[in-house]
Enzyme design. Sequence first.
Site, mmCIF file in Angstrom:
data_model
loop_
_atom_site.group_PDB
_atom_site.id
_atom_site.type_symbol
_atom_site.label_atom_id
_atom_site.label_comp_id
_atom_site.label_asym_id
_atom_site.label_seq_id
_atom_site.Cartn_x
_atom_site.Cartn_y
_atom_site.Cartn_z
ATOM 1 N N GLY A 156 56.790 70.783 45.517
ATOM 2 C CA GLY A 156 55.918 71.860 45.971
ATOM 3 C C GLY A 156 54.896 72.136 44.885
ATOM 4 O O GLY A 156 55.208 72.734 43.857
ATOM 5 N N SER B 36 57.186 62.893 50.806
ATOM 6 C CA SER B 36 56.960 62.195 52.076
ATOM 7 C C SER B 36 55.640 62.611 52.726
ATOM 8 O O SER B 36 55.307 63.798 52.778
ATOM 9 C CB SER B 36 58.118 62.519 53.022
ATOM 10 O OG SER B 36 57.881 61.942 54.273
ATOM 11 N N CYS C 193 61.182 69.534 61.600
ATOM 12 C CA CYS C 193 60.666 69.081 62.893
ATOM 13 C C CYS C 193 61.031 70.096 63.971
ATOM 14 O O CYS C 193 62.118 70.680 63.942
ATOM 15 C CB CYS C 193 61.297 67.751 63.293
ATOM 16 S SG CYS C 193 61.154 66.465 62.053
ATOM 17 N N ASN D 91 59.575 71.851 51.881
ATOM 18 C CA ASN D 91 58.574 71.323 52.790
ATOM 19 C C ASN D 91 57.409 72.329 52.795
ATOM 20 O O ASN D 91 57.384 73.259 51.986
ATOM 21 C CB ASN D 91 59.186 71.118 54.184
ATOM 22 C CG ASN D 91 58.530 69.951 54.905
ATOM 23 O OD1 ASN D 91 57.303 69.876 54.959
ATOM 24 N ND2 ASN D 91 59.325 69.058 55.462
ATOM 25 N N THR D 92 56.467 72.178 53.677
ATOM 26 C CA THR D 92 55.283 73.051 53.641
ATOM 27 C C THR D 92 55.582 74.440 54.203
ATOM 28 O O THR D 92 56.490 74.618 55.022
ATOM 29 C CB THR D 92 54.142 72.423 54.453
ATOM 30 O OG1 THR D 92 54.620 72.157 55.764
ATOM 31 C CG2 THR D 92 53.665 71.127 53.829
ATOM 32 N N GLY E 269 51.457 66.423 62.532
ATOM 33 C CA GLY E 269 52.377 66.255 63.663
ATOM 34 C C GLY E 269 53.215 64.993 63.553
ATOM 35 O O GLY E 269 53.635 64.418 64.557
ATOM 36 N N LEU E 270 53.439 64.568 62.303
ATOM 37 C CA LEU E 270 54.363 63.457 62.034
ATOM 38 C C LEU E 270 53.996 62.176 62.777
ATOM 39 O O LEU E 270 54.850 61.481 63.323
ATOM 40 C CB LEU E 270 55.811 63.890 62.343
ATOM 41 C CG LEU E 270 56.300 65.050 61.470
ATOM 42 C CD1 LEU E 270 57.580 65.654 62.017
ATOM 43 C CD2 LEU E 270 56.504 64.598 60.023
ATOM 44 N N LYS F 273 56.629 57.987 54.333
ATOM 45 C CA LYS F 273 56.260 58.994 55.333
ATOM 46 C C LYS F 273 57.364 59.046 56.403
ATOM 47 O O LYS F 273 58.137 58.097 56.556
ATOM 48 C CB LYS F 273 54.914 58.664 55.942
ATOM 49 C CG LYS F 273 54.887 57.369 56.713
ATOM 50 C CD LYS F 273 53.467 57.008 57.090
ATOM 51 C CE LYS F 273 53.440 55.571 57.589
ATOM 52 N NZ LYS F 273 52.134 54.975 57.626
#
Length: 300
Positions: free
Chosen positions: A241, A20, A128, A190-191, A71-72, A44
């Site tokens: 990843g 995403s 988030c 995720n990151t 920031g999405l 996304k």
Amino acid sequence: MDMRVNIAGVEWKNPVTVASGTFGSGEEFSDFVDLNKLGAVTTKGVANVPWSGNPTPRVAEVYGGMMNAIGLQNPGIELFCERDIPFLKKYDTKIIVNVCGHAPEEYLAVVERLADEPIDMMEINISCPNVNAGFLAFGQDAGHVEKLTAQIKKIAKQPVIMKLTPNVTDITEIAKAAEAGGADAISLINTLTGMKIDINRKTFALANKTGGVSGPIVHPIAVRMVYQAAQAVKIPIIGMGGIQSAEDAIEFLLAGASAVSVGTANFYHPNITEEVVDGIRAYMEKNGFDKVSDMVGIVK
Ligand SMILES: Cc1cc2nc3c(=O)[nH]c(=O)nc-3n(C[C@H](O)[C@H](O)[C@H](O)COP(=O)(O)O)c2cc1C
């Protein structure tokens, strides 16, 4: 040679999707990649209303990868349903919609809005910031993860993938919380939160000070976390990843992921996903695997 995989009851033609936020909603990559060749397209992140994202600069290069604090930014669920879902429906691939929010009500509004849309799965981004928990991410607290998962599952009509953040002490605790809440699958990682200082400007490289690190530099950490999660839960895992080759993707499959997502590599190698699909097929042929599930998690 059977490349199909079954993820929580949804059959993908092969185990490869995109991560995403690294592939738009497919359209911006469709000149470079035949979307029909992907097991699924993951969009996304989308929220209940448009978000403008963080101030710039919001991306930076680091050794072996990149850092972002976008920031999405997103157009909101209404425009997304009107524009992006019909575009993806033209292709023979599964559609996974990534969902973000600042509070449970925001996630639930998106999940509810998606109920009658022709999408195949949803992926819930729990990295988030949670407004109700002092902006700590939802995904950093097992209690929040279990509760949010259960709330989403109550109203979701499509299978739910909970996407875990690696910024935790024990990934197995979070994976188990998602499973306990009723998640149909999990995806990770995720990151990883990082920081870069611009020594010439003598300030942070990103306006947000910190950002999420992604790309090849995170790959061994991600493989370790996917392996640990696979030992802890029974639901399917989508591993990601730092994938930039079929070999990187195969590591995730052998470590216990049933499918994989390619992220940052799309930015510098736009048709990398097709090469990953072809490379997994070649590996299966060479190593005598008739179907993908025969190699999932064989490294114990
Ligand atoms: C520019 C950028 C934007 C991203 N946006 C999202 C997002 O909207 N939702 C999400 O769940 N993950 C997002 N991610 C995280 C990726 O989906 C993925 O989990 C992470 O980058 C690790 O994979 P990679 O090393 O292959 O990029 C984003 C990553 C990048 C680099």
